[in-house]
Design a protein around this motif. Structure first.
Motif, short mmCIF file in Angstrom:
data_model
loop_
_atom_site.label_atom_id
_atom_site.label_comp_id
_atom_site.label_asym_id
_atom_site.label_seq_id
_atom_site.Cartn_x
_atom_site.Cartn_y
_atom_site.Cartn_z
N ARG A 26 37.15 46.31 32.94
CA ARG A 26 36.31 46.54 31.76
C ARG A 26 35.29 45.42 31.60
O ARG A 26 34.13 45.66 31.26
CB ARG A 26 37.17 46.66 30.51
N TYR A 28 34.14 43.64 34.00
CA TYR A 28 33.18 43.80 35.10
C TYR A 28 32.05 44.75 34.69
O TYR A 28 30.88 44.50 34.94
CB TYR A 28 33.89 44.32 36.35
N ARG A 29 32.44 45.84 34.04
CA ARG A 29 31.42 46.81 33.59
C ARG A 29 30.54 46.26 32.48
O ARG A 29 29.41 46.71 32.30
CB ARG A 29 32.09 48.10 33.12
N SER A 36 27.45 40.26 37.17
CA SER A 36 28.17 41.22 38.01
C SER A 36 28.00 40.90 39.49
O SER A 36 28.88 41.20 40.30
CB SER A 36 27.71 42.65 37.72
#
Length: 70
Positions: A26, A28-29, A36
């Motif tokens: 989560r 990462y998104r 990222s």
């Protein structure tokens, strides 16, 4: 006030330290700016670790086809 990128990095570190794969992916998104690209170095390793954990936990009941479809 703390820097949002630093707060995010600390949350990522905490997720990795506790093997909280849901929180890690989560985060990462929701990575701010170009963070990222840095996290891309860890994604493959963490996906594999998460998959190994799932396989150990649910080995008798989860079909390989189901895991590969995720």
């Amino acid at each position: 006030k703390s820097d949002p990128a630093i707060a995010h990095a600390l949350a990522v570190r905490s997720a990795l330290a506790t093997s909280n794969y849901v929180a890690f992916f989560r985060l990462y998104r929701a990575t701010p700016n170009m963070g990222s690209y840095l996290m891309d170095f860890y994604i493959k390793r963490e996906r594999l670790a998460a998959l190994q954990t799932l396989c150990r936990a649910y080995r008798p009941t989860v079909e390989t086809a189901y895991i590969s479809a995720i």
